[in-house]
Write a protein that holds these residues in place. Sequence first.
Motif, PDB file in Angstrom:
ATOM      1  N   SER A 155       0.820  -1.214   0.000  1.00  0.00           N
ATOM      2  CA  SER A 155       0.000   0.000   0.000  1.00  0.00           C
ATOM      3  C   SER A 155       0.854   1.264   0.000  1.00  0.00           C
ATOM      4  N   ARG A 157      -0.680   4.470   1.133  1.00  0.00           N
ATOM      5  CA  ARG A 157      -1.898   5.181   1.529  1.00  0.00           C
ATOM      6  C   ARG A 157      -1.741   6.680   1.357  1.00  0.00           C
ATOM      7  N   TYR A 158      -2.801   7.297   0.938  1.00  0.00           N
ATOM      8  CA  TYR A 158      -2.835   8.753   0.880  1.00  0.00           C
ATOM      9  C   TYR A 158      -2.772   9.278   2.311  1.00  0.00           C
ATOM     10  N   ARG A 191     -10.724  -4.511   0.854  1.00  0.00           N
ATOM     11  CA  ARG A 191     -10.507  -3.284   0.074  1.00  0.00           C
ATOM     12  C   ARG A 191     -10.494  -2.055   0.981  1.00  0.00           C
ATOM     13  N   THR A 195      -6.909  -0.037   1.488  1.00  0.00           N
ATOM     14  CA  THR A 195      -6.654   1.073   0.554  1.00  0.00           C
ATOM     15  C   THR A 195      -6.981   2.462   1.104  1.00  0.00           C
ATOM     16  N   ARG A 196      -7.880   2.576   2.058  1.00  0.00           N
ATOM     17  CA  ARG A 196      -8.291   3.920   2.492  1.00  0.00           C
ATOM     18  C   ARG A 196      -7.212   4.603   3.330  1.00  0.00           C
ATOM     19  N   SER A 197      -7.195   5.918   3.277  1.00  0.00           N
ATOM     20  CA  SER A 197      -6.237   6.676   4.098  1.00  0.00           C
ATOM     21  C   SER A 197      -6.582   6.473   5.571  1.00  0.00           C
TER      22      SER A 197
END
Lengths: 316, 316
Positions: A155, A157-158, A191, A195-197
């Motif tokens: 990952s 991540r943002y 998911r 994937t999420r910040s």
Amino acid sequence: MSSIKVPDHLPSPAEDCEQLRKAFQGWGTNEDLIISILAHRNAAQRSLIRNNYAETYGEDLLKELEKELSSDFERIVLLWTLEPADRDAFMVNEATKRLTSNNLVLVEVACTRKSIELFKVRQAYQVRFKRSLEEDVAYHTSGDIRKLLVPLITSLRYEGDEVSKTLAKSEAKILHEKIADKEFNHDEVIRILTTRSKAQLLATLNHYNNDYGNAINKDLKDDPNDEYLKLLRTTIKSLTFPERHFAKILRLAINKLGTDEWALARVVASRAEIDMERIKEEYYRRNSVPLDRAIAKDTSGDYGKMLLELIGHGDA
Amino acid sequence: MSSIKVPDHLPSPAEDCEQLRKAFQGWGTNEDLIISILAHRNAAQRSLIRNNYAETYGEDLLKELEKELSSDFERIVLLWTLEPADRDAFMVNEATKRLTSNNLVLVEVACTRKSIELFKVRQAYQVRFKRSLEEDVAYHTSGDIRKLLVPLITSLRYEGDEVSKTLAKSEAKILHEKIADKEFNHDEVIRILTTRSKAQLLATLNHYNNDYGNAINKDLKDDPNDEYLKLLRTTIKSLTFPERHFAKILRLAINKLGTDEWALARVVASRAEIDMERIKEEYYRRNSVPLDRAIAKDTSGDYGKMLLELIGHGDA
């Protein structure tokens, strides 16, 4: 906040190297001298020392330390002296090998390092092992655990703090539905978590807690011995409250019959310069005993001394 | 090998900016002047021009181009003028959006860029869109396609040329077994294709061909209309023979009833400085028509002129 203490009047890398060289020479090794130098230099300073040592004596400082030291003390000094990304690469490699396999370490490194640092770990891994990290992780795992670990360790991540409330609400709903149906390995659960910040995930998990009455990790305790569920809980804890995750790892390592020295050294070496002060707070909150006292009680000799200096309490 | 021609006596970025500024002013835009400059500067030179333009005129060159140009010509000039990583970020973002969804573009970018370049695309994506690429790809896909695309676009393949023959043999066997059983979406198939280095994968696929009698892509044509299988074949082709992949994309784009201008512009803008000369060879080998003649026949005006200059044949 870092727990190590760097002296106000810092010797030059050349002076440090000269002292270290002395510590290695003669009859026996001067462990105190080694600790007094290395435990009190930050990552950039240690890197300068390694470079200077190689230039001056034509030898790799790490190789010298390996030769002079032994057992747990050797391990903590080596881990500490490595560059942070290289240290992580070294530890995650151990974690993918059969005899030292440890999926929790993979989750921890993937979820508690900054995005760019995790990327540097992947680069360092390739330099050191001539393979990619994801290649080894995927090869040595299977099923649900692979399905979780591979996206975690790849990952990026943002890291901005923008949060979509609509998304938080809708993804909290998805998580709740899947967990209620015991579909813990559902693609959508993976998911969202991989994937999420961190900011977005925190908002989603707060919605989960508010809308459905339980913290998500409580709902993920369906079978307390299931490794996948454990890793899922560690993922969530590491992403949203890393200091508490590390405090827990330290507690389990220290309270174990026969302290888990690998876990102890891992957390101390990798967090001393990052958030050890906060980890110590969380440790005390949960155990009513200061971390330094717990470590002093459970460890001894140069090894214990090194750990205590790194967590900032040399006189505990 | 790059197909663009940079003049021997290169004007300074300031001189280029002055000419571009002139091209935008007065009655109508001087497209020829724009082409004569931008199509003949490499990525580093274009970047200097953009910086100089912003400093001198206080305006973003890309915004100016957007204002002055239109339709297909605008698109190719903008794509070309963007920094390569930012261009890819822009294109993969389009590819994840519903109306412009294009999973093949995701596979192409993931499999034909160098590892570090793919990483830079992921960074540029976050700067531009305030989200991570994997987040958007995972959100907009599902099932087998997500299972393939997410590890592809997050990969950091090892790029050394070390190859294990034992592994090549054993993984060729795994691939053959799963494909023979029509388990095209098996975890192991995905693991091998998404994590192994290109060198290792090539050895594995050669083993496959030698040991089982068919090239793997032939065996993956079970259902020619299945999107997942198409993406799997594109993955393999892009990883092992990118020039042929691009030649095929160009062939399909040009032969289509109503040329696929997006595909044409994508390939020309992203490969002109990389391997366009090799792509032209592959194109000719398969079509018996030189690429420049095919493009000249199917396109017109400033747009066609720009494409031809970029592929190195301004007078076709």
